[in-house]
Structure formats: C-alpha cells, structure tokens
Design an enzyme around this catalytic site. Structure first.
Site, PDB file in Angstrom:
ATOM      1  CG  HIS A  48      20.234  21.758  68.142  1.00 11.72           C
ATOM      2  ND1 HIS A  48      20.877  20.561  68.360  1.00 11.72           N
ATOM      3  CD2 HIS A  48      18.951  21.572  68.543  1.00 11.72           C
ATOM      4  CE1 HIS A  48      20.039  19.691  68.896  1.00 11.72           C
ATOM      5  NE2 HIS A  48      18.864  20.272  69.015  1.00 11.72           N
ATOM      6  CG  ASP A  61      31.249  18.319  56.613  1.00 10.63           C
ATOM      7  OD1 ASP A  61      30.168  18.373  57.240  1.00 10.63           O
ATOM      8  OD2 ASP A  61      31.610  19.185  55.793  1.00 10.63           O
ATOM      9  CG  ASP A  70      26.130  20.035  53.173  1.00 10.26           C
ATOM     10  OD1 ASP A  70      25.401  19.552  52.286  1.00 10.26           O
ATOM     11  OD2 ASP A  70      25.753  20.198  54.356  1.00 10.26           O
ATOM     12  CD  GLN A  74      22.706  19.581  56.974  1.00  9.18           C
ATOM     13  OE1 GLN A  74      22.033  20.465  56.435  1.00  9.18           O
ATOM     14  NE2 GLN A  74      23.887  19.217  56.483  1.00  9.18           N
TER      15      GLN A  74
HETATM   16 ZN   LIG Z   1      22.820  20.127  68.091  1.00  9.20          ZN
END
Ligand SMILES: [Zn+2]
Length: 432
Positions: free
Chosen positions: A340, A257, A259, A301
């Site tokens: 998204h 991952d 962040d 994101q």
């Molecule tokens: Zn997506």
C-alpha cells in the site's frame, strides 16, 4: 483444543536406507536410534501426545524387527496394526491396500523423518481449509535439489516442481516435508497393486481435481537419509532444539528490512534484474539459520500501489531472492510485504492499494501477522533496518532495534552497525 473426529495415523516404514548401509543391515531405517530410541518411537510418542492412538505401520524391509519391538502398541499406550508389503509399491501401494480402514481423514508420516510439531494446529488448519490433502511445507537449506511446492495467497497448492529444477528459473523455497493429512477420497485415485509415489506421481496429477493445501511451518522435520543428516539430527535432539522448535513454544525472530539490508538498494526496485543480494546478507541469513532465531523479512513495497509492478511480478522478485539465497544454503522463514501507500491522486496509481493501511511500516501490522503465524516472542526479538520506519516499527512492537548501512535517520536505534552480518553477529553473540 478438543477434536471431534478421532484421527488415525499411517506410518510408512518400509524403507531400507541404502545410504546408511552400515546401520541398516540388521534394522530397517525407521528403527535407527535418535538419542536413546528409534525414530519410529519418537513419532509414536508424538502421536500419542496429541491423542492419536490408532496407528498402522506399513512395513517391508525387516518387518519383524519393527513388529517385535512395538508389538500391538500396548507398551507404548497406543494401538498398532501392521501391513506387510510383500513387494514395495512406492508410497501409494501400501496405503491403498489398507483403504478399508481409512474412512476418515488420516495422518501420514514417513518412518525416517525426525519431527516434532504441534499436530493440533496442523489438524485444525486442514479442517478449516476443508482440504482434501494437506502437505506440511518448509523452507530448507538445499531447495535446489528438493521437490518444491508453489502455493497461492490462501495456501492452496498451485504447482509441484520436482527436482531437478530448470536452470535460470526461480522458485519459492517451500519443500515438501513428507507429512500429510489426507482425506480418504484421495485413495480412489490410486490404482491397486501399481507402484507409485504420493508426491511424485499422485499429488501433481490431482491438482485440478481436488483442493490441496500447504501448511507452512518452521518446526523441526528432517529425514535421516544420510550419515551426516543422522548426525545433525542426533545433535539437535541432544541439545533439545527439536522439542524447542515446536509451535507450542514461543520463538525469537530477527526481522529484517529488505532493500539496502538483504539486497542492494535501488530506488523503487520493481524489475527482477534489479535484484542483487548483498554478500554479507547471505552469510548473515545463514548464521541466523544456524541459530534458533527465525529469519523474517518485513518490507514496504509501494511499487504495487504506484503500479510500477504487479503482485505477480513482486512475487517473482521474491522467488528470485529465495532461489539465490538457497543456492548458498540460506533460507528465509517468511517474507511479509505491504503493497500500500497512503498518498492518493496520481494518474498511474492503483486506487485499491492507495489506503492508509495497518501494515505499512512503521505500523506493526506485518509484525503482528508474523507473531501469530510463528508464535513469536516479539519483546525478545530484533528489528534490523536502514531507515527510521524500521527502527520505529521495531520500537512500536517493543523490540530491540539495530540500524545499519550508514543510517541517517532521526530515530535512536539500540545499536548501530555497518551491515546485516555485523548486526546478526552481535545479536547471536549477545543472546548466548
Ligand atoms: Zn499495507
């Protein structure tokens, strides 16, 4: 895979190898041994393996050593012709001189690069893109003093950034590996008898005239320009690493991952100045790079869908991430992100990104993409994250999962550590 067009190869073997002075008094650089045979012989064997048997070697320094060793290529199962450059004309000049023989797209190797790759895959990419010139690109561990290349989302090359790089600017870590497939139409841009370099002079001047594409790979390519690099290449050869990294073989990966794992957690990081890499993450990525695991970031994101930053701004944030890691000799093999978010109905949102996609973790769309692009063995790979969606994503793909950073989720990871470095140490130790 059957290729209709029979591809020729040109090997640029005129280099003197001044930084390897003690080794290159009596032999040219491409004749230096890796393991028990010259680099050039490794290259010829690779070409032959992929059915490429029509080879021209461009020589200059100690040409006769190369010619005496390989002859007409018969002993090696290939046909070799030579072009001797009386005066070195950069990397363009010699190719121009043999242009009458180059009527179809052809491969170019530099004779001092030790490489092993799935050439069928590279050639298929070149034709699928209808590329005028394809450059093999890879992240390396010294991007700050490498010639770097920029590509768009279709892998079309949009810029060349020659070293030295401007201070304070951020670049994607994509270095030119000096392996090309070129259409003969590029040759008409080369002036006869003029000294010029393909990557430095010719390619940048053609970006707005011809379609250049970057083929990004994590396979092995390394020049032996210095004694230290030669030593590394020999070590990698003897351990079998160079052959193992060929795309024909499945690789293991450590998926991470972003962040809170690589960079300090900021709520909805969307401004470049908010990005700060965690010191342990730099060490962790370097340790992955020293192993044979791929280092790949998989991140949600939704700042794009929420319209907090643009795709261009997010790309710049990732260029900063790669540049900062690169300053410490660490590299990521890839960054995949989902832009998204499924929840619609906010006034500021970007509707086109407000969808129930297949790539938002814990869904495995991005992992599947990475699996396909790097031929990854997902079952023997790891997911390291700090939230339920990471652990679930890893589990959904059948991987082992590790939670870090004071994980407080409901999912049960296989292991729990305090940071990425500890997680990576565990993975590397347990896979020995
Ligand atoms: Zn997506």
């Amino acid at each position: 895979m059957i290729r209709v067009v029979k591809m020729k190869a040109v090997i640029l073997a005129g280099g003197k190898g001044t930084r390897l002075a003690s080794l290159t008094k009596e032999i040219p650089k491409p004749m230096i041994n890796v393991g028990d045979k010259p680099i050039l012989e490794h290259q010829i064997e690779l070409l032959k393996e992929f059915g490429i048997t029509d080879i021209t070697i461009i020589t200059h320094y100690l040409s006769e050593v190369i010619e005496n060793y390989f002859g007409n290529g018969g002993k090696f199962g290939v046909d070799i012709s030579y072009f001797r450059e009386e005066e070195p004309l950069g990397t363009c000049g010699g190719i121009k001189e043999i242009e009458d023989n180059l009527t179809e797209d052809f491969l170019i190797f530099y004779g001092d690069v030790m490489l092993n790759m799935d050439l069928d895959r590279l050639i298929s990419f070149h034709y699928a893109k209808k590329s005028a010139c394809t450059l093999v690109l890879h992240p390396n561990d010294h991007p700050y003093d490498s010639d770097l290349v920029e590509v768009n989302s279709e892998n079309r090359i949009t810029a060349f950034h020659s070293k030295p790089h401007e201070k304070g600017k951020y670049f994607r870590n994509l270095a030119n590996a000096a392996i090309y497939i070129m259409s003969p139409k590029i040759l008409r841009y080369i002036g006869k008898g003029k000294k010029a370099d393909l990557a430095k002079d010719l390619f940048p001047s053609l970006l707005d005239k011809e379609m250049f594409y970057g083929y990004i790979t994590a396979e092995y390519q390394k020049d032996v320009g210095t004694p230290k690099r030669l030593e590394e290449v020999n070590k990698d050869y003897k351990s079998g690493k160079i052959a193992r990294l060929n795309m024909k073989n499945k690789r293991q990966a450590i998926f991470m991952d972003r962040d809170g794992v690589i960079n300090r957690e900021v709520n909805h990081l969307h401004k470049i100045e908010q990005l700060e890499i965690l010191p342990d993450a730099i060490r962790a990525v370097k340790n992955i790079n020293r192993s044979e695991f791929l280092a790949i970031v998989i991140t949600n994101q939704p700042v794009i869908a929420r319209n907090m930053c643009s795709v261009a701004e997010l790309d710049e944030i990732h260029r900063k991430l790669e540049t900062l890691l690169g300053e410490d000799k660490a590299k990521l093999d890839a960054i995949y992100y989902c832009p998204h978010h499924p929840d619609k109905g906010y006034p500021e949102e970007r509707v086109e990104y407000k969808i129930d996609c297949e790539c938002r973790k814990p869904k495995t769309g991005l992992l599947k993409k990475a699996e396909e692009e790097f031929n990854i063995d997902l079952k023997n790979s790891f997911f390291v994250g700090d939230a339920d969606r990471d652990i679930l994503c890893g589990k959904n793909a059948g991987m082992k999962t590790i939670a870090i950073g004071g994980f407080r989720g409901k999912e049960k990871p296989d292991r729990l550590f305090s940071n990425l470095e500890e997680a990576v140490d565990f993975i590397l130790e347990s896979s020995h």
